[in-house]
Design an enzyme around this catalytic site. Structure first.
Site, short mmCIF file in Angstrom:
data_model
loop_
_atom_site.label_atom_id
_atom_site.label_comp_id
_atom_site.label_asym_id
_atom_site.label_seq_id
_atom_site.Cartn_x
_atom_site.Cartn_y
_atom_site.Cartn_z
N GLY A 1 43.58 19.37 -0.65
CA GLY A 1 41.14 19.51 -0.73
C GLY A 1 41.44 19.95 0.73
CD GLN B 1 40.05 21.08 6.18
OE1 GLN B 1 39.89 21.15 5.44
NE2 GLN B 1 41.66 21.33 7.16
CB CYS C 1 44.82 17.44 8.21
SG CYS C 1 43.40 18.01 8.44
CG LEU C 2 45.58 21.71 4.87
CD1 LEU C 2 44.80 22.90 3.62
CD2 LEU C 2 47.29 22.89 4.37
CG HIS D 1 41.50 13.67 4.73
ND1 HIS D 1 42.77 13.77 4.93
CD2 HIS D 1 41.22 15.37 4.67
CE1 HIS D 1 43.00 14.56 5.81
NE2 HIS D 1 41.54 15.43 5.80
CD GLU D 2 39.30 17.91 2.52
OE1 GLU D 2 38.29 18.09 3.37
OE2 GLU D 2 40.63 18.04 1.28
CG HIS E 1 37.79 17.22 7.15
ND1 HIS E 1 38.51 17.87 7.83
CD2 HIS E 1 39.29 17.61 6.23
CE1 HIS E 1 39.66 17.51 8.83
NE2 HIS E 1 40.38 17.23 7.30
ZN ZN Z 1 42.15 17.88 6.81
#
Ligand code: ZN
Length: 181
Positions: free
Chosen positions: A46, A51, A88-89, A130-131, A134
């Protein structure tokens, strides 16, 4: 194919609540495309617009070979919870057991401004939560127990990427891509 730089922890955009989308135009569809390309390249399960430095309420996901996107999401969460490793990226090389709701119903819009509803459990439910976090400037480390959060902060401070002015960190290949969101 437009792969954008993924913003890392410490970048203020990750702590800024994103603005709702009110115009469903070509620019928005390009944003969805860039998010999708960047997510696939990472690879991640995701990716949210903040991000990649865009403070709008848009995210994409890639779970069980299905790729999707959602705009202006509103979530209904189940009482039942799940535990599992989450990463998380924007926080490379860091993952912790994170409690989430087991089921989610997410309502919002697609990139053409049509209402959509997505129902997910397990990893999809985790990704949707999670998204959406964000988009509110919330990171998964905020959801950890105080003890684990302390450990996460220590690991972050010791990370090579932390405090880089212009992060060039490439985080692939992941041994397990599924938990990166
Ligand atoms: Zn993340």
């Amino acid at each position: 194919m437009a792969v954008r730089t993924i913003r890392l922890f410490g970048d203020p955009v990750l702590r800024t609540p994103a603005a709702p989308v009110d115009t469903y135009d070509k620019e928005l569809r390009l944003l969805v495309r860039d998010l999708t390309d960047t997510m696939k390249d990472a690879p991640g399960a995701g990716l949210a617009a903040p991000q990649i430095g865009v403070s709008l309420r848009v995210f994409t996901w890639w779970v069980d070979d299905e790729i999707g996107h959602l705009i202006n999401p509103i979530l209904s969460l189940s009482e039942e919870t799940q535990e599992g490793d989450e990463g998380c990226l924007s926080l490379p090389d860091l993952s912790f057991d994170t409690v989430r709701s087991q089921q989610v119903v997410a309502r919002g819009m697609n990139m053409y401004g049509e209402p959509v509803e997505i129902e997910g459990s397990d990893l999809l439910a985790r990704a949707l939560q999670h998204e959406t976090d964000h988009l509110d400037g919330v990171l998964f480390i905020d959801r950890l127990t105080p003890e684990l959060r302390k450990e996460a902060m220590r690991t972050i401070r010791e990370s090579e990427w932390f405090g880089e002015a212009a992060p060039e960190v490439r985080i692939s290949p992941h041994t397990l891509s599924a938990k990166w969101l």
